[in-house]
Design a protein around this motif. Sequence first.
Motif, PDB file in Angstrom:
ATOM      1  N   ASN A 122       0.803  -1.217   0.000  1.00 10.94           N
ATOM      2  CA  ASN A 122       0.000   0.000   0.000  1.00 10.94           C
ATOM      3  C   ASN A 122       0.836   1.268   0.000  1.00 10.94           C
ATOM      4  O   ASN A 122       0.304   2.347  -0.245  1.00 10.94           O
ATOM      5  CB  ASN A 122      -0.950   0.017   1.198  1.00 10.94           C
ATOM      6  CG  ASN A 122      -2.045  -1.017   1.048  1.00 10.94           C
ATOM      7  OD1 ASN A 122      -2.531  -1.258  -0.059  1.00 10.94           O
ATOM      8  ND2 ASN A 122      -2.418  -1.646   2.138  1.00 10.94           N
ATOM      9  N   LYS A 123       2.118   1.173   0.297  1.00 10.25           N
ATOM     10  CA  LYS A 123       2.984   2.348   0.237  1.00 10.25           C
ATOM     11  C   LYS A 123       4.419   1.905   0.000  1.00 10.25           C
ATOM     12  O   LYS A 123       4.790   0.762   0.254  1.00 10.25           O
ATOM     13  CB  LYS A 123       2.867   3.192   1.501  1.00 10.25           C
ATOM     14  CG  LYS A 123       3.436   2.548   2.738  1.00 10.25           C
ATOM     15  CD  LYS A 123       3.337   3.495   3.930  1.00 10.25           C
ATOM     16  CE  LYS A 123       3.952   2.874   5.162  1.00 10.25           C
ATOM     17  NZ  LYS A 123       3.959   3.778   6.291  1.00 10.25           N
ATOM     18  N   ILE A 124       5.215   2.854  -0.477  1.00 11.25           N
ATOM     19  CA  ILE A 124       6.642   2.602  -0.695  1.00 11.25           C
ATOM     20  C   ILE A 124       7.386   2.956   0.582  1.00 11.25           C
ATOM     21  O   ILE A 124       7.224   4.057   1.113  1.00 11.25           O
ATOM     22  CB  ILE A 124       7.166   3.427  -1.889  1.00 11.25           C
ATOM     23  CG1 ILE A 124       6.554   2.908  -3.190  1.00 11.25           C
ATOM     24  CG2 ILE A 124       8.684   3.389  -1.950  1.00 11.25           C
ATOM     25  CD1 ILE A 124       6.948   3.702  -4.416  1.00 11.25           C
ATOM     26  N   ILE A 125       8.185   2.012   1.069  1.00 13.53           N
ATOM     27  CA  ILE A 125       9.002   2.242   2.263  1.00 13.53           C
ATOM     28  C   ILE A 125      10.232   3.069   1.879  1.00 13.53           C
ATOM     29  O   ILE A 125      10.601   4.003   2.567  1.00 13.53           O
ATOM     30  CB  ILE A 125       9.446   0.902   2.893  1.00 13.53           C
ATOM     31  CG1 ILE A 125       8.242   0.042   3.259  1.00 13.53           C
ATOM     32  CG2 ILE A 125      10.353   1.130   4.090  1.00 13.53           C
ATOM     33  CD1 ILE A 125       7.323   0.655   4.281  1.00 13.53           C
ATOM     34  N   TYR A 126      10.863   2.702   0.754  1.00 15.54           N
ATOM     35  CA  TYR A 126      11.991   3.480   0.247  1.00 15.54           C
ATOM     36  C   TYR A 126      12.159   3.218  -1.240  1.00 15.54           C
ATOM     37  O   TYR A 126      11.633   2.250  -1.781  1.00 15.54           O
ATOM     38  CB  TYR A 126      13.292   3.181   0.993  1.00 15.54           C
ATOM     39  CG  TYR A 126      13.813   1.770   0.836  1.00 15.54           C
ATOM     40  CD1 TYR A 126      14.515   1.362  -0.292  1.00 15.54           C
ATOM     41  CD2 TYR A 126      13.620   0.833   1.837  1.00 15.54           C
ATOM     42  CE1 TYR A 126      14.995   0.080  -0.431  1.00 15.54           C
ATOM     43  CE2 TYR A 126      14.102  -0.456   1.722  1.00 15.54           C
ATOM     44  CZ  TYR A 126      14.785  -0.828   0.590  1.00 15.54           C
ATOM     45  OH  TYR A 126      15.250  -2.120   0.449  1.00 15.54           O
ATOM     46  N   TYR A 127      12.856   4.132  -1.886  1.00 17.03           N
ATOM     47  CA  TYR A 127      13.293   3.879  -3.257  1.00 17.03           C
ATOM     48  C   TYR A 127      14.699   4.411  -3.424  1.00 17.03           C
ATOM     49  O   TYR A 127      15.108   5.370  -2.782  1.00 17.03           O
ATOM     50  CB  TYR A 127      12.324   4.450  -4.308  1.00 17.03           C
ATOM     51  CG  TYR A 127      12.331   5.942  -4.474  1.00 17.03           C
ATOM     52  CD1 TYR A 127      13.166   6.554  -5.414  1.00 17.03           C
ATOM     53  CD2 TYR A 127      11.476   6.745  -3.741  1.00 17.03           C
ATOM     54  CE1 TYR A 127      13.159   7.916  -5.578  1.00 17.03           C
ATOM     55  CE2 TYR A 127      11.463   8.121  -3.902  1.00 17.03           C
ATOM     56  CZ  TYR A 127      12.304   8.696  -4.825  1.00 17.03           C
ATOM     57  OH  TYR A 127      12.288  10.046  -4.995  1.00 17.03           O
ATOM     58  N   GLU A 128      15.456   3.720  -4.275  1.00 14.83           N
ATOM     59  CA  GLU A 128      16.847   4.074  -4.550  1.00 14.83           C
ATOM     60  C   GLU A 128      17.008   4.293  -6.051  1.00 14.83           C
ATOM     61  O   GLU A 128      16.774   3.368  -6.836  1.00 14.83           O
ATOM     62  CB  GLU A 128      17.775   2.936  -4.101  1.00 14.83           C
ATOM     63  CG  GLU A 128      19.211   3.144  -4.511  1.00 14.83           C
ATOM     64  CD  GLU A 128      20.084   1.908  -4.313  1.00 14.83           C
ATOM     65  OE1 GLU A 128      21.301   2.035  -4.514  1.00 14.83           O
ATOM     66  OE2 GLU A 128      19.562   0.826  -3.990  1.00 14.83           O
ATOM     67  N   PRO A 129      17.388   5.489  -6.477  1.00 16.10           N
ATOM     68  CA  PRO A 129      17.633   5.704  -7.905  1.00 16.10           C
ATOM     69  C   PRO A 129      18.975   5.105  -8.323  1.00 16.10           C
ATOM     70  O   PRO A 129      19.972   5.241  -7.614  1.00 16.10           O
ATOM     71  CB  PRO A 129      17.646   7.231  -8.041  1.00 16.10           C
ATOM     72  CG  PRO A 129      17.965   7.748  -6.684  1.00 16.10           C
ATOM     73  CD  PRO A 129      17.512   6.720  -5.694  1.00 16.10           C
ATOM     74  N   ILE A 130      18.970   4.423  -9.465  1.00 15.36           N
ATOM     75  CA  ILE A 130      20.182   3.818 -10.031  1.00 15.36           C
ATOM     76  C   ILE A 130      20.331   4.386 -11.435  1.00 15.36           C
ATOM     77  O   ILE A 130      19.543   4.062 -12.328  1.00 15.36           O
ATOM     78  CB  ILE A 130      20.073   2.284 -10.069  1.00 15.36           C
ATOM     79  CG1 ILE A 130      19.808   1.728  -8.663  1.00 15.36           C
ATOM     80  CG2 ILE A 130      21.325   1.667 -10.682  1.00 15.36           C
ATOM     81  CD1 ILE A 130      19.334   0.286  -8.646  1.00 15.36           C
ATOM     82  N   TYR A 131      21.336   5.225 -11.633  1.00 14.91           N
ATOM     83  CA  TYR A 131      21.495   5.908 -12.920  1.00 14.91           C
ATOM     84  C   TYR A 131      21.936   4.926 -14.007  1.00 14.91           C
ATOM     85  O   TYR A 131      22.903   4.187 -13.849  1.00 14.91           O
ATOM     86  CB  TYR A 131      22.512   7.043 -12.805  1.00 14.91           C
ATOM     87  CG  TYR A 131      22.643   7.850 -14.070  1.00 14.91           C
ATOM     88  CD1 TYR A 131      21.605   8.666 -14.493  1.00 14.91           C
ATOM     89  CD2 TYR A 131      23.781   7.783 -14.849  1.00 14.91           C
ATOM     90  CE1 TYR A 131      21.691   9.403 -15.657  1.00 14.91           C
ATOM     91  CE2 TYR A 131      23.893   8.524 -16.017  1.00 14.91           C
ATOM     92  CZ  TYR A 131      22.842   9.331 -16.420  1.00 14.91           C
ATOM     93  OH  TYR A 131      22.934  10.061 -17.578  1.00 14.91           O
ATOM     94  N   ILE A 132      21.217   4.933 -15.136  1.00 15.86           N
ATOM     95  CA  ILE A 132      21.537   4.102 -16.292  1.00 15.86           C
ATOM     96  C   ILE A 132      22.051   4.971 -17.440  1.00 15.86           C
ATOM     97  O   ILE A 132      22.957   4.593 -18.155  1.00 15.86           O
ATOM     98  CB  ILE A 132      20.305   3.273 -16.740  1.00 15.86           C
ATOM     99  CG1 ILE A 132      19.830   2.358 -15.606  1.00 15.86           C
ATOM    100  CG2 ILE A 132      20.607   2.475 -18.006  1.00 15.86           C
ATOM    101  CD1 ILE A 132      20.827   1.333 -15.133  1.00 15.86           C
ATOM    102  N   GLY A 133      21.460   6.144 -17.636  1.00 19.23           N
ATOM    103  CA  GLY A 133      21.935   7.067 -18.656  1.00 19.23           C
ATOM    104  C   GLY A 133      21.228   6.965 -19.995  1.00 19.23           C
ATOM    105  O   GLY A 133      21.546   7.708 -20.920  1.00 19.23           O
TER     106      GLY A 133
END
Length: 161
Positions: A122-133
């Motif tokens: 029901n909700k996001i606890i965390y998110y981590e961006p991973i750059y691909i380009g």
Amino acid sequence: IFSLGHRNPQGLTKIGENLFSVEHGPRGGDELNKIQRGKNYGWPIVSYGVKYILLDGSERIFKLSHEKNGFEEPIFSFVPAIGISEIIKLPNNFSKLWQDNFLLASLNGKYLYRIKFDDDYNKIIYYEPIYIGDRIRDLIYNKDSKKILLALDHLHYRSVG
């Protein structure tokens, strides 16, 4: 009709009994929705995206709160927009450090986002961006090689893992 009020769905993923949709918002407000039968997700009345100025000079302004206007809130809304494109669940044998994780792809942001939901999705606890380009159009997990395959807009193919 299973549900209403969707705008430009890009990816649909079923995990167990849960159905998720990633949808482009208007000039922002990309949504991650947990789809439930008979619910209305508010388009074209509500969005966390910004107003449109139409060709005739008039403005199209959206109500901001889904819930206060009788609609289902997204699990998460990306403002500014990331050009959301796909979501997949990674199996727990992909990495001991990435248990019960999802990957979310983006076109505009050129990132993968590693996501962890609460137990009820029901909700996001965390998110981590991973750059691909590169703009990421689609994702698939190859269980034999334990690699994530990316379909990129520029006809480049990369695997992660």
